[in-house]
Design a protein around this motif. Structure first.
Motif, PDB file in Angstrom:
ATOM      1  N   ASP A   1     -19.777 -21.639 -24.881  1.00 40.32           N
ATOM      2  CA  ASP A   1     -19.033 -22.258 -25.402  1.00 40.32           C
ATOM      3  C   ASP A   1     -17.630 -21.338 -25.380  1.00 40.32           C
ATOM      4  OD1 ASP A   1     -16.779 -24.461 -25.504  1.00 40.32           O
ATOM      5  OD2 ASP A   1     -17.384 -24.678 -27.495  1.00 40.32           O
ATOM      6  N   ARG A   2     -16.641 -20.982 -24.687  1.00 38.08           N
ATOM      7  CA  ARG A   2     -15.871 -19.800 -25.709  1.00 38.08           C
ATOM      8  C   ARG A   2     -14.969 -20.076 -26.385  1.00 38.08           C
ATOM      9  NH1 ARG A   2     -18.532 -15.169 -24.421  1.00 38.08           N
ATOM     10  NH2 ARG A   2     -19.353 -15.155 -22.849  1.00 38.08           N
ATOM     11  N   SER A   3     -14.474 -21.712 -26.411  1.00 36.85           N
ATOM     12  CA  SER A   3     -13.210 -22.323 -26.840  1.00 36.85           C
ATOM     13  C   SER A   3     -13.293 -21.672 -28.768  1.00 36.85           C
ATOM     14  CB  SER A   3     -12.541 -23.981 -26.247  1.00 36.85           C
ATOM     15  OG  SER A   3     -14.288 -24.211 -27.069  1.00 36.85           O
ATOM     16  N   ARG A   4     -14.098 -21.847 -29.231  1.00 32.73           N
ATOM     17  CA  ARG A   4     -14.436 -21.420 -29.831  1.00 32.73           C
ATOM     18  C   ARG A   4     -14.942 -19.878 -30.813  1.00 32.73           C
ATOM     19  NH1 ARG A   4     -18.840 -26.293 -32.369  1.00 32.73           N
ATOM     20  NH2 ARG A   4     -19.315 -24.375 -32.856  1.00 32.73           N
ATOM     21  N   PRO A   5     -14.138 -19.752 -32.176  1.00 35.38           N
ATOM     22  CA  PRO A   5     -14.546 -17.937 -31.922  1.00 35.38           C
ATOM     23  C   PRO A   5     -16.426 -18.192 -32.531  1.00 35.38           C
ATOM     24  CG  PRO A   5     -13.019 -18.981 -33.185  1.00 35.38           C
ATOM     25  CD  PRO A   5     -13.001 -20.157 -32.749  1.00 35.38           C
ATOM     26  N   VAL A   6     -16.616 -16.486 -32.343  1.00 36.04           N
ATOM     27  CA  VAL A   6     -18.472 -17.007 -32.743  1.00 36.04           C
ATOM     28  C   VAL A   6     -18.063 -15.833 -34.313  1.00 36.04           C
ATOM     29  CG1 VAL A   6     -20.299 -15.701 -32.421  1.00 36.04           C
ATOM     30  CG2 VAL A   6     -18.693 -16.387 -30.491  1.00 36.04           C
ATOM     31  N   LEU A   7     -18.825 -16.569 -34.984  1.00 35.59           N
ATOM     32  CA  LEU A   7     -19.210 -16.039 -37.079  1.00 35.59           C
ATOM     33  C   LEU A   7     -20.041 -14.847 -36.387  1.00 35.59           C
ATOM     34  CD1 LEU A   7     -18.289 -16.020 -39.758  1.00 35.59           C
ATOM     35  CD2 LEU A   7     -20.374 -17.236 -39.755  1.00 35.59           C
TER      36      LEU A   7
END
Length: 91
Positions: A20-26
């Motif tokens: 899922d690339r819609s949310r940034p990764v921490l």
């Protein structure tokens, strides 16, 4: 036939099937390092810094205790019907 991996052997990491690339990764590695006394853990500070902070905390605690003690004495002297008023003698 293939041999099963040995116990404790690291297996190759698998890529997720859907990402899922819609949310940034921490990303913990990308957090900016900040300077300051309250940013570090006490266990990671040098011994002299820990002792200094503990000494400062002890001085603050002693100062608060002394202020509370003196404040209590001050309020007891000003209270109506205190021992100094009942004894009939001045200071």
């Amino acid at each position: 036939p293939q041999r099963p991996p040995a116990l404790g052997a690291a297996s190759a990491p698998r890529a997720p099937s859907t990402v899922d690339r819609s949310r940034p990764v921490l990303q913990y590695q990308r957090v900016a390092q900040r300077d300051g006394v309250f940013n570090a853990e006490l266990s990671q500070l040098p011994v002299w810094a820990r002792l200094g902070l503990y000494g400062l905390a002890a001085l603050v605690a002693a100062g608060l205790f002394f202020a509370a003690f003196k404040g209590t004495l001050f309020l007891k002297e000003r209270a109506p019907g205190s021992d100094s008023e009942l004894s009939g003698t001045d200071g």
